[in-house]
Design a protein around this motif. Structure first.
Motif, PDB file in Angstrom:
ATOM      1  N   LEU A   1       0.819  -1.195   0.000  1.00 14.58           N
ATOM      2  CA  LEU A   1       0.000   0.000   0.000  1.00 14.58           C
ATOM      3  C   LEU A   1       0.857   1.251   0.000  1.00 14.58           C
ATOM      4  O   LEU A   1       0.576   2.246  -0.682  1.00 14.58           O
ATOM      5  CB  LEU A   1      -0.926  -0.030   1.235  1.00 14.58           C
ATOM      6  N   THR A   2       1.963   1.174   0.777  1.00 12.46           N
ATOM      7  CA  THR A   2       2.876   2.321   0.829  1.00 12.46           C
ATOM      8  C   THR A   2       3.515   2.561  -0.552  1.00 12.46           C
ATOM      9  O   THR A   2       3.623   3.710  -1.035  1.00 12.46           O
ATOM     10  CB  THR A   2       3.962   2.078   1.867  1.00 12.46           C
TER      11      THR A   2
ATOM     12  N   THR B   1       0.960   4.078  -2.815  1.00 17.39           N
ATOM     13  CA  THR B   1       0.744   5.493  -2.507  1.00 17.39           C
ATOM     14  C   THR B   1       1.898   6.337  -3.046  1.00 17.39           C
ATOM     15  O   THR B   1       1.710   7.417  -3.641  1.00 17.39           O
ATOM     16  CB  THR B   1       0.618   5.674  -0.993  1.00 17.39           C
ATOM     17  N   VAL B   2       3.113   5.827  -2.814  1.00 18.10           N
ATOM     18  CA  VAL B   2       4.285   6.567  -3.321  1.00 18.10           C
ATOM     19  C   VAL B   2       4.241   6.700  -4.844  1.00 18.10           C
ATOM     20  O   VAL B   2       4.529   7.743  -5.417  1.00 18.10           O
ATOM     21  CB  VAL B   2       5.579   5.892  -2.840  1.00 18.10           C
TER      22      VAL B   2
ATOM     23  N   LEU C   1       1.579   6.618  -6.762  1.00 16.62           N
ATOM     24  CA  LEU C   1       0.539   7.549  -7.171  1.00 16.62           C
ATOM     25  C   LEU C   1       1.004   8.981  -7.007  1.00 16.62           C
ATOM     26  O   LEU C   1       0.755   9.854  -7.866  1.00 16.62           O
ATOM     27  CB  LEU C   1      -0.740   7.286  -6.348  1.00 16.62           C
ATOM     28  N   LEU C   2       1.658   9.268  -5.863  1.00 14.67           N
ATOM     29  CA  LEU C   2       2.149  10.624  -5.646  1.00 14.67           C
ATOM     30  C   LEU C   2       3.186  11.011  -6.714  1.00 14.67           C
ATOM     31  O   LEU C   2       3.196  12.146  -7.234  1.00 14.67           O
ATOM     32  CB  LEU C   2       2.760  10.741  -4.238  1.00 14.67           C
TER      33      LEU C   2
END
Length: 395
Positions: free
Chosen positions: A30-31, A34-35, A37-38
């Protein structure tokens, strides 16, 4: 949950461990998502900013291109106007250049035509010269054939040698210095007898040369035939040299040597190259064999002797005339001296006459002015003196 599921070496994995590991893995995934996507959003923002910057640069470039196009349009319009204004000048210059070029081309063509005509005329002249030379060659060929016929005939060959020898002698000596076919005291008649100045003896020149042996010697094919021809040449030459020495060397009447004339330089060259012994024997017999060039040289020497003798004779005549001239000059000097004495005497007489005339002039001037002497007796005495009488005698 505490049940052992897997044993790895000294460690035993339970279901709780597996669940905890899976949760950690999920959290890690998940991390990571998220990274990602950012990062993707940041990249899109950057791309949007870049696109916007590019769009702004494109607008600027389009505006610049529009401005440049407007400037180019103005310049093209200006150039069109300039070209339109100068088109007539350009057409005029081009017309003048074309006219000048046509004129030069016309002159060049005219000069080329004239040059070609001159070359053709010169070529025709040279062809005419070549025709004349060819005709001369044909005539020369005929003359050579005739010369061959002459040389093949002994009598004609003798006449040819005699004629060439006579031509050389006539060209170099005066007519009084030679005689052809003169008769000697032994009733022999040499071809030519040259009289040298200061010597009553004549120099004999014979032009009868035996050519048959030389013809055989030149035409010989083998060594044996060549030896026989050489023997014939020696025999004929020595016999002819002996005849000349016996007939023409007369003591007190002819010179101590005689000349045998060879009518061709090539024959003399063959004689000097292959028959030197014959030449030496001829010299010992006091017969000199000469070619046309050597005879010409000898005639020139004789001509110099004749010229020197004539110069000496003319010098004696000049000396006699100079002596007579000196005698005439002496007589003229005596007569001039007498004439000078007459002139001096006449000059003295003229001087005395001038004195008398001056006295008469002065007397006349005094008479004209009535200036008489005071004493009449003195005037009478002067008058008597002028008349050549003495006053005392008259008294």
């Amino acid at each position: 949950m505490n049940d052992i599921v897997l044993i790895l070496g000294a460690h035993a994995l339970t279901w709780g461990h597996l669940v905890a590991g899976m949760a950690a893995s999920s959290l890690l995934l998940l991390t990571l998502v998220t990274v990602l996507l950012l990062r993707t959003r940041r990249e899109k923002a950057v791309e949007a900013a870049v696109a916007e910057e590019r769009a702004r640069e494109m607008d600027d470039k389009v505006a610049e291109l529009t401005r440049i196009q407007a400037e180019m349009t103005g310049r093209m319009r200006t150039m069109a106007e300039v070209f339109g204004s100068r088109q007539s000048d350009f057409v005029r210059v081009i017309s003048e250049r074309i006219d000048g070029l046509q004129h030069r081309v016309g002159q060049g063509l005219e000069a080329s035509t004239r040059h070609q005509s001159e070359n053709l005329s010169k070529l025709n002249e040279r062809l005419a010269v070549i025709d004349v030379a060819q005709q001369n060659l044909s005539n020369l060929t005929g003359e050579l054939v005739g010369l061959k016929d002459i040389l093949s005939n002994k009598q004609s060959r003798g006449a040819y040698g005699q004629g060439r020898m006579e031509a050389i002698i006539r060209d170099g000596l005066p007519a009084s210095a030679f005689a052809f076919q003169a008769t000697l005291s032994n009733r022999t008649r040499p071809d030519c007898l040259v009289r040298l100045p200061g010597d009553a003896r004549g120099l004999v020149i014979d032009a009868k040369f035996p050519l048959e042996g030389f013809t055989s010697f030149r035409d010989a094919k083998g060594e044996e035939a060549r030896v026989r021809a050489a023997a014939k040449v020696r025999s004929d030459m020595l016999v002819h040299v002996k005849d000349i020495a016996e007939k023409y060397l007369i003591p007190g009447e002819t010179q101590d040597i005689a000349m045998l004339f060879v009518p061709a330089e090539s024959i003399y060259a063959d004689l000097a190259e292959h028959f030197d012994d014959v030449i030496q024997k001829a010299h010992r017999a006091r017969v000199v064999i000469v070619s046309p060039s050597l005879l010409t040289l000898a005639i020139q020497v004789m001509q110099a002797l004749v010229r020197d003798a004539r110069i000496r004779e003319e010098a004696r005549v000049i000396q006699v005339e100079v002596q007579k001239l000196l005698e005439d000059v002496g007589r003229l000097d005596n007569r001039v001296a007498k004439l000078d004495a007459h002139f001096r005497q006449a000059q003295e007489d003229v001087a005395q006459i001038r004195v008398s005339t001056e006295k008469i002039t002065r007397r006349g001037e005094r008479i004209e002015t009535l200036e008489f002497e005071d004493d009449d007796a003195t005037a009478r005495a002067e008058l008597l003196r002028l008349n050549g009488r003495d006053l005392r005698i008259v008294e």
